[in-house]
Scaffold this motif. Structure first.
Motif, mmCIF file in Angstrom:
data_model
loop_
_atom_site.group_PDB
_atom_site.id
_atom_site.type_symbol
_atom_site.label_atom_id
_atom_site.label_comp_id
_atom_site.label_asym_id
_atom_site.label_seq_id
_atom_site.Cartn_x
_atom_site.Cartn_y
_atom_site.Cartn_z
ATOM 1 N N ILE A 96 0.850 -1.205 0.000
ATOM 2 C CA ILE A 96 0.000 0.000 0.000
ATOM 3 C C ILE A 96 0.881 1.248 0.000
ATOM 4 O O ILE A 96 0.683 2.174 -0.789
ATOM 5 C CB ILE A 96 -0.934 0.013 1.237
ATOM 6 N N ALA A 97 1.880 1.261 0.912
ATOM 7 C CA ALA A 97 2.777 2.417 1.019
ATOM 8 C C ALA A 97 3.578 2.614 -0.267
ATOM 9 O O ALA A 97 3.765 3.748 -0.734
ATOM 10 C CB ALA A 97 3.715 2.234 2.204
ATOM 11 N N LEU A 98 4.032 1.504 -0.862
ATOM 12 C CA LEU A 98 4.837 1.570 -2.087
ATOM 13 C C LEU A 98 4.032 2.179 -3.236
ATOM 14 O O LEU A 98 4.483 3.119 -3.905
ATOM 15 C CB LEU A 98 5.313 0.161 -2.459
ATOM 16 N N ASP A 99 2.814 1.642 -3.474
ATOM 17 C CA ASP A 99 2.014 2.140 -4.595
ATOM 18 C C ASP A 99 1.498 3.556 -4.352
ATOM 19 O O ASP A 99 1.322 4.322 -5.302
ATOM 20 C CB ASP A 99 0.852 1.176 -4.874
ATOM 21 N N SER A 100 1.270 3.921 -3.098
ATOM 22 C CA SER A 100 0.877 5.303 -2.784
ATOM 23 C C SER A 100 2.028 6.256 -3.093
ATOM 24 O O SER A 100 1.828 7.344 -3.641
ATOM 25 C CB SER A 100 0.484 5.426 -1.315
ATOM 26 N N THR A 101 3.269 5.835 -2.759
ATOM 27 C CA THR A 101 4.456 6.658 -3.037
ATOM 28 C C THR A 101 4.642 6.855 -4.541
ATOM 29 O O THR A 101 4.995 7.941 -5.000
ATOM 30 C CB THR A 101 5.716 5.980 -2.446
ATOM 31 N N ARG A 102 4.369 5.792 -5.322
ATOM 32 C CA ARG A 102 4.550 5.879 -6.777
ATOM 33 C C ARG A 102 3.371 6.544 -7.481
ATOM 34 O O ARG A 102 3.415 6.770 -8.680
ATOM 35 C CB ARG A 102 4.748 4.474 -7.356
ATOM 36 N N GLY A 103 2.283 6.827 -6.719
ATOM 37 C CA GLY A 103 1.105 7.444 -7.325
ATOM 38 C C GLY A 103 0.166 6.453 -7.980
ATOM 39 O O GLY A 103 -0.773 6.832 -8.680
ATOM 40 N N TYR A 104 0.380 5.142 -7.735
ATOM 41 C CA TYR A 104 -0.505 4.107 -8.296
ATOM 42 C C TYR A 104 -1.647 3.852 -7.307
ATOM 43 O O TYR A 104 -1.704 2.816 -6.642
ATOM 44 C CB TYR A 104 0.272 2.812 -8.548
ATOM 45 N N PHE A 105 -2.566 4.793 -7.224
ATOM 46 C CA PHE A 105 -3.570 4.747 -6.158
ATOM 47 C C PHE A 105 -4.579 3.623 -6.346
ATOM 48 O O PHE A 105 -5.121 3.102 -5.384
ATOM 49 C CB PHE A 105 -4.277 6.095 -6.046
ATOM 50 N N GLU A 106 -4.835 3.237 -7.598
ATOM 51 C CA GLU A 106 -5.750 2.116 -7.845
ATOM 52 C C GLU A 106 -5.151 0.820 -7.304
ATOM 53 O O GLU A 106 -5.837 0.009 -6.666
ATOM 54 C CB GLU A 106 -6.006 2.004 -9.350
ATOM 55 N N ASN A 107 -3.852 0.638 -7.548
ATOM 56 C CA ASN A 107 -3.160 -0.548 -6.997
ATOM 57 C C ASN A 107 -3.151 -0.515 -5.474
ATOM 58 O O ASN A 107 -3.340 -1.546 -4.814
ATOM 59 C CB ASN A 107 -1.717 -0.594 -7.504
ATOM 60 N N ALA A 108 -2.900 0.685 -4.916
ATOM 61 C CA ALA A 108 -2.872 0.829 -3.453
ATOM 62 C C ALA A 108 -4.216 0.430 -2.857
ATOM 63 O O ALA A 108 -4.274 -0.226 -1.803
ATOM 64 C CB ALA A 108 -2.532 2.267 -3.073
ATOM 65 N N PHE A 109 -5.307 0.810 -3.544
ATOM 66 C CA PHE A 109 -6.648 0.462 -3.058
ATOM 67 C C PHE A 109 -6.851 -1.051 -3.083
ATOM 68 O O PHE A 109 -7.449 -1.636 -2.176
ATOM 69 C CB PHE A 109 -7.692 1.165 -3.925
ATOM 70 N N PHE A 110 -6.309 -1.716 -4.135
ATOM 71 C CA PHE A 110 -6.389 -3.182 -4.244
ATOM 72 C C PHE A 110 -5.700 -3.847 -3.044
ATOM 73 O O PHE A 110 -6.250 -4.752 -2.407
ATOM 74 C CB PHE A 110 -5.725 -3.608 -5.554
ATOM 75 N N TRP A 111 -4.457 -3.388 -2.733
ATOM 76 C CA TRP A 111 -3.720 -3.956 -1.594
ATOM 77 C C TRP A 111 -4.424 -3.647 -0.278
ATOM 78 O O TRP A 111 -4.409 -4.457 0.654
ATOM 79 C CB TRP A 111 -2.297 -3.408 -1.569
ATOM 80 N N GLN A 112 -5.035 -2.457 -0.211
ATOM 81 C CA GLN A 112 -5.701 -2.051 1.033
ATOM 82 C C GLN A 112 -6.862 -2.982 1.365
ATOM 83 O O GLN A 112 -7.056 -3.383 2.517
ATOM 84 C CB GLN A 112 -6.214 -0.616 0.895
ATOM 85 N N ASN A 113 -7.645 -3.363 0.331
ATOM 86 C CA ASN A 113 -8.758 -4.303 0.549
ATOM 87 C C ASN A 113 -8.247 -5.646 1.053
ATOM 88 O O ASN A 113 -8.812 -6.243 1.974
ATOM 89 C CB ASN A 113 -9.552 -4.500 -0.748
ATOM 90 N N LYS A 114 -7.157 -6.134 0.426
ATOM 91 C CA LYS A 114 -6.568 -7.405 0.868
ATOM 92 C C LYS A 114 -6.083 -7.302 2.315
ATOM 93 O O LYS A 114 -6.240 -8.232 3.117
ATOM 94 C CB LYS A 114 -5.392 -7.781 -0.049
#
Length: 684
Positions: free
Chosen positions: A327-345
């Protein structure tokens, strides 16, 4: 090194030879011994030797023969010991039903001959097996009863096992303080008997528990002790486990060089050993390290490899940590859709793990009363005997039955007469009670009014006291600075040097007015909440930003563990409360201390926590915190001033929103402030 290994092999061979020689000697003596109690004792010695070399199949043959002979001789001690060994065989086969059955029989025999030590030995074994099965109440009761006996007789090895059993049970039910307490006791005993492997295990357990409790310096201390004790040749698996854990502890303090040293060594070591568990732990931690150092591409590679291993070996704890880092990695890179995917998991797995980790037994468990062999059976026998005796006495003497019936009839007549006679009295008492209730209501109304007037008067006194003292001091100080400049008593350059102090006084005055207005409104009951549904994580982020400069000045480590969750309350009021708690945490933290903010769902409500490792609060001062009438305030670690109103306001505002607030604190260790708020509107 080669000579050492050769010597070890020789000693082991000698040990096996001498042990086999003893078994042969006992077997021969047993063959020529007459069928008496001496033969039973010899057989038990042989069974014990067979257990040492783990020849359980042959041991079971002798156990059955010994039990049969003991029964024929009516030799209870032989029955007790042979049944105990049979239970041990079943335990090694993981046949828990038969193991427990034989342990219970063995304990019953030991109780018959008043063998206290035998009872304790069996109870401790039952405790261990029940804890392994997850029956923590039964397991704890048995282990506690065994410990009482072991402590009285100062039996070190038995105490070591019993303490360890209890520590494991408390850990598995999330009672971390108790788990640490009994691991420390086990460590102390193991050091006395020089049990090297036991010392290593207890020290590692203590380090793990301190890490769970977020006391990272303590965890580092014990992990490093474990490393010092390890043998590079024989303790490879535990070394592979400790290195990544130790590196992770240093990460919490941003000591990247130390963390990197242990993590890189741990990853290399575990790859050499082919230890997937250790590789996973090291990759997660190194990914976190590179993420913090903004090495995003490297962190991405390491976390993806860790993710695959975590799925392969089904390590849910490390998988949860991997989700958090993704979540932290994809948020840092600006990949917020991916971050949301990891957040649900992340949240799905977190809920699953929290259900698995829930304690399943009450914390207060008393040891078994071993004075009776089976108190329930004895009580049932007594009841049965009494019923039988009573039945025979009635049958033998029918005149008793007639007399009892006549007495019952007379008593019934007297009862009816009394009921009729006292009806009038009861009616009169009801009238008097009604009159008394009316008078009581009047008195309570007057008493409440009196209390309200006293409270209003206290509020007035508190307001005047603060305005006349604290506010007056801050404003007078500001005015004095300005007068000096106006009268040319100081140069502009000198005035500029005083600007930080002037700014601090202005901030104090502003904060004081802010708290005074909100508190006086709540006390005068003019503050009405306007509840709405909002994300508590947004409030944390806003309020953390306000203290960033002070956090940086004090070099405090601020950890944000907040999560997206919705609260139903007045947002502005909750913001005031959160701001007060975070400001206080900064105020009472020393250089290098840690502040952690978090929230979680507990029984359908939002539980918010602001935790610090600062100076803490003494027990006598905790009761004063939320009471404005106590006039309680203290200065911060850098002499920051306070009004003594912040927590009073927090309490009033939380309660206005159907919540509650409380604190847990230990002096010189730190404080945890908790707020519980509703997540939905109350049902009408």
């Amino acid at each position: 090194m080669k000579q050492l290994l050769t010597l070890t092999a020789c000693l082991f061979s000698f040990f096996i030879f001498s042990q086999n020689e003893r078994i042969d000697d006992l077997t021969v003596r047993l063959a020529y011994q007459e069928a008496d109690s001496v033969k039973v004792d010899l057989s038990l010695m042989l069974i014990d030797e067979l257990f040492k070399i783990e020849d359980y199949k042959k041991a079971l043959l002798y156990i059955n023969q010994t039990a049969k002979l003991s029964q024929e001789l009516n030799y209870t001690k032989g029955l007790a010991e042979s049944t105990y060994y049979r239970a041990l065989v079943y335990t090694n086969r993981n046949d828990y039903y038969n193991a427990i059955d034989n342990y219970e029989k063995s304990r019953k025999y030991h109780l018959q001959i008043s063998d206290t030590l035998g009872v304790a030995k069996v109870s401790n074994s039952i405790g261990l097996i029940e804890i392994k099965r997850g029956n923590y109440v039964v397991g704890l009761k048995n282990s506690l009863s065994a410990i009482d006996i072991f402590e009285k007789q100062d039996l070190k090895e038995e105490l070591s096992t019993a303490y360890n059993n209890l520590a494991e049970a408390y850990f598995k039910t999330n009672q971390i303080d108790k788990a640490i307490e009994f691991n420390l006791k086990a460590l102390e005993v193991r050091e006395q008997i020089n049990d090297r492997q036991g010392i290593i295990n207890s020290t590692k357990n203590i380090a793990d528990l301190y890490s769970l409790r977020k006391e990272y310096r303590k965890a580092i201390e014990y992990y490093e002790k474990v490393l010092e004790m390890l043998n590079p040749s024989n303790d490879k698996s535990i070394r592979g486990e400790i290195l990544p854990k130790l590196g992770s502890q240093y990460l919490h303090f941003k000591e990247y060089d130390k963390a990197s040293e242990y993590l890189v060594e741990g990853l290399k070591y575990n790859r050499e050993q082919g230890n997937d568990e250790g590789i996973l732990r090291a990759l997660n931690a190194i990914g976190n390290l590179n993420l913090q150092k903004q090495k995003v591409k490297l962190a991405n590679l390491q976390l993806n490899e860790a993710y695959k291993i975590a799925q392969k070996i089904d390590n849910k704890t490390e998988l949860l940590e991997n989700y958090r880092l993704q979540i932290a990695l994809d948020s840092t890179r600006g990949y917020f859709e991916n971050a949301f995917f990891w957040q649900n998991k992340y949240y799905d797995l977190k809920v699953e793990l929290s259900k698995m980790d829930d304690p399943i037994f009450p914390t207060d468990v008393e040891p078994l009363d071993l004075d009776k062999s089976n108190p329930i059976e004895e009580d049932l026998d007594n009841i049965e005997n009494k019923i039988t005796d009573n039945k025979s006495s009635w049958l033998q003497n029918p005149w008793l039955l007639y007399g009892a019936l006549a007495a019952a009839a007379i008593m019934l007549a007297i009862l009816l007469f009394n009921l009729s006679k006292h009806k009038t009295y009861r009616d009169e008492i009801k009238k008097q009670n009604k009159a008394l209730a009316t008078e009581k209501a009047k008195y309570e109304s007057i008493f409440e009014e009196k209390q309200h007037l006293e409270e209003v008067n206290d509020v007035k006194d508190k307001l005047f006291s603060i305005v006349s003292h604290d506010l007056k001091d801050s404003i007078s100080s500001i005015k004095a600075f300005l007068d000096l400049l106006k009268e040319d008593s100081i140069s502009k350059e000198e005035f500029r040097e005083l600007i930080p102090e002037l700014s601090e006084n202005a901030n104090n005055a502003s904060s004081l007015l802010f708290n005074l207005l909100n508190w006086s409104k709540s006390q005068m009951q003019n503050l009405e909440p306007k509840p709405e549904l909002f994300n508590i994580q947004d409030v944390f982020h806003t309020k953390i930003a306000l203290v960033e400069q002070k956090v940086e000045d004090k070099r405090i480590v601020l950890i944000d563990e907040s999560q997206r969750d919705f609260v139903y309350a007045d947002r502005s009021m909750v913001e005031i409360v959160i701001q007060n708690l975070i400001t206080n945490a900064v105020k009472f933290s020393r250089t290098g201390d840690m502040i952690t903010v978090s929230n979680q769902d507990v029984n359908g409500k939002s539980l918010i926590c602001v935790e610090d490792t600062g100076v803490g609060i003494s027990k006598e001062n905790i009761d004063k915190l939320f009471n404005a009438n106590k006039n309680f305030t203290t200065v911060g670690t850098k002499n920051e001033k306070g009004t003594g109103l912040g927590l009073t306001i927090a309490k009033d505002l939380v309660e206005l929103n159907n919540g509650r607030i409380w604190v847990e604190s230990t002096q010189n260790v730190g404080s945890k402030f908790f707020i519980e708020l509703p997540k939905t509107a109350p049902k009408a």
